[in-house]
Enzyme design. Sequence first.
Site, PDB file in Angstrom:
ATOM      1  N   CYS A 112       4.504  47.606 -51.214  1.00  0.00           N
ATOM      2  CA  CYS A 112       5.231  48.569 -50.551  1.00  0.00           C
ATOM      3  C   CYS A 112       5.620  48.082 -49.030  1.00  0.00           C
ATOM      4  CB  CYS A 112       4.678  50.046 -50.456  1.00  0.00           C
ATOM      5  SG  CYS A 112       4.357  50.819 -52.008  1.00  0.00           S
ATOM      6  N   ASP A 123     -10.792  32.250 -13.162  1.00  0.00           N
ATOM      7  CA  ASP A 123     -10.188  32.137 -11.977  1.00  0.00           C
ATOM      8  C   ASP A 123     -11.521  32.851 -11.092  1.00  0.00           C
ATOM      9  OD1 ASP A 123      -8.146  32.358  -9.781  1.00  0.00           O
ATOM     10  OD2 ASP A 123      -8.273  34.642 -10.047  1.00  0.00           O
TER      11      ASP A 123
END
Length: 735
Positions: free
Chosen positions: A18, A425
Site C-alpha cells: 500500500c 571540534d
Amino acid sequence: MATVKQSFPVLEMTCAACAVSVESMLKNTTGVKAASVNFANQTALVEFDPATAKLQDLQQAVRAIGYDLVVDVEDPQAVKEAAQQKQYTEIKNRTIGSAVLSVPVVIIGMFFMDWQPGTYISMLLSAPVVFYFGRSFFIHAVKQARFGKANMDTLVALSTGIAFLFSVFNTFFPEFWHSRGIHAHVYYEAVAVIITFISLGKLLEERAKSSTSSAIKKLMGLQPKTVRAKVDGVEMELPIASVQPRYTIIVRPGEKIPVDGVVTSGNSYVDESMISGEPVPVEKTAGEKVFAGTINQKGSFEFEAEKVGADTLLAHIIKMVQEAQGSKAPVQKLVDKIAGIFVPIVIGISILTFITWMIIGGDNAFTHALLTSITVLVIACPCALGLATPTAIMVGVGKGAENNILIKDAESLELAHQVNAIILDKTGTITEGKPVVTDLHWETDDADAKKILYAMEAQSEHPLAEAVVNKLKEEGILATPVDQFESITACGVKASVNGTSYFVGNRKLMEENGVRLADAQVTTATKLQEEAKTVVYFSNAKNVLAVIAIADKIKATSKVAIEALHKKGIDVYMLTGDNEQTAKAVASQIGLTHYKADMLPSGKADFIKQLQDEGKVVAMVGDGINDAHALAQADVSIAMGKGTDIAMDVAKMTLITSDLNSIPKALNLSTKTVRGIRQNLFWAFIYNVIGIPIAAGVLYPVNGFLLDPMIAGAAMALSSVSVVSNSLRLRFAKI
C-alpha cells in the site's frame, strides 16, 4: 519557486505494498519532486513545488487508489490519531463480528461435514464475514486494480473470493463433481477463518504500531493546549494556536511554558531538563529566554512571546523526530522495491501452483490445485517485510529522543554503527565554549582592590572581562565608583580611584606602565600559560595585585566520553582553529593523541575527506557556523544542541545536552537498531521463503502434508506481530 518539504498523515494503508502504491502516485503527481511513504507510522514525507502542486492535488491522487491524505488542517496529528482510533475500532468490530460468525462455521466444517443443511448454514454465516466484515479487502483491491496495482488486499480478496464462489457453486451444483466421481468440497470455514485471522493480525499490528510512536506523543504532551495572556492590557485564556509574537504570557507556579520568549517581569526557576538534560532547574529573571515545553517551578513571571506555533524549539524538535521516523534507511529502499513486485510475483506463483497441480494432481487435482493456490495467496503477506525496517527505525529514533539524541534521518541511524573515526571540534564541543576564571591569585587582602577590579571589568568591552565579573559576582563582591576609565587597544584597561592608577590587562600593559612583576608571579603566569590559559594581571601603579587565569573550561564528561570511544576501537581527532599550544594542552588533558591546530573551516572538511579516502567512516561533531562545511562532508554529522542553528540544520543528529557521553550512546543505539532491522528482515524473508513452498504443496509428495488455508492465515498474522514486537524490544534496551 523553492520546493517545500511537508509530512502528511496517510489513512487506510494496510500493508507495505500500500505504501509503495501511495508513494508511486505521489511521485507521479505534477509538481512533486520527491515522496517517501512510511507504512509503520502511516505518513508521507513529500517535497513539492506549492506553485504547481496544490495540497488538494496530492490528496486527490492518494484518494484515487483508495487511501486518504490529511492536508490543510490545523492539527493534522490529531486528525490522524482520531482516524487511527476510528480505524482501530472498526477493525476490532470486524474481528469480533467475523469471529462470532466463524465459530459455528468451523464447528460445522470440522464435525458435521456430511450434514447437508450445514452446508447452507455455513454459506449464510460466512457470506457476511466475506462481504461485510471483509469488504475493505475487496474495495481496496478493486481501486488498486484500476491503476494496475496490487497489494495485500488483492491477495486476500482473490483467495477468499475464489474459495467462497467455488464453495457456493459446489453447494448448489454438487452433481457437477459427483458425476465425475469427485466429492464436492466446500471451504466456507477456511474463508471465514482467513478473514478473521487477518483481521486479528491487523488489530494486533495497529496496537503495536501505536506503541512505536510514543516518543512523538510524549513530546507533544509537553505543550499546553491553552495559555493565559495579556492582550491590550486584558488578561484572558487563549488556545495555544491563537498566540501571536509580542503577546505577554503569564506563567504561574507548576505550569508548562507554552511558547518561546523572553522574561519581562517576575522570576522563578524552570525545569529545562527536556531541552538540556540537566536536572537542576535554571533561574529565570528579566531578559532570560524561556522555551516551550519546559516546566515552571514555584515562582511566577510574565514573558513576551517571540516564537510561536511551528517556530518554537519544541516544535522544531517534534518536526525533526517526525521526519526522522518517516525517513527511510537505505536498506528500506531495497525492501520497498521488493514489496512493489512481491504481490504480482505471488499471484504468478499461485497461478503456477494451480496449473502444476492440475497437471500432476491425479484424481483430486482440482481440489488440491484450488486449495494450494489459495493458501499461497493467503500466506504470502508482504506486511512483515514492510514493517521490518520502519518499525525498528521508529523505535530507535524515539529511544534517541528520550536520551536527548535527536536523529534527523534514518540513514544516519543505520550508518552510525559503522563509524571508525570521529572528529571533534574543540570550542563548545570538548570545552564549554564560554571563558571562565580558573585561577585567581591575590597578592593583597585589601577588600577595596577587589571592588575596583569588579568596577573596571564591568566597564570593559573585552570578551574575557565578563568571566572576571562573573567570578567576582559569585564571591559577593560589589563595584566601587572609578574615575577616568580608559580602554587601551590590544592591552587592557586603565582607571583611577582617589588619584591612584589601576591597570587590568596583559604583561605588555604592565611593562609599559612600569609595574613590577615578582619572580613568583612570572613563574605562576608561565605555568598557567603552559596549561593553555590566558593570563590577565591586575595592578596599581607599582605592583601586581592579582594574577588571573581565564580559560574555556573542558567539560567534565569529555574525557570519559573519549575513553569510551577509544574502547570501541574508534580513532578520535580534535580539530581546532586555536593555536598549537592551546590545542596540545587540551589534548593532553583529555587523553587525545590525534589533534590539529590552526584549522580553517575548509581545512576541517579537507581532513575529513582525506580520512574518507583512506576508507574510514567519519563522524563529525561540532557546534559552530565554522563547522558547517565539515559537518556536511562527514558520513555522520552530529551537532551540539547549544550550538548555532546552521550547525543543527546541516547535522543529521543533534545532542540536546551538549554532553559528549551521548556520542557513544548514539553509536550503541545505531548498533542495536541495525541489529533489530536485520533480525526483522531475516524472519520476514525466511517466513516467505519457507511458507510459500509449503503452501504450494512441496511436502505433499514426501509426507502427504498440505497446509490448510486457515493455518496460513494465522501464520501470516503472527509474522507481522512478531516483527513489530521484536522492534519494540529496543524501547527497553540499555544504550
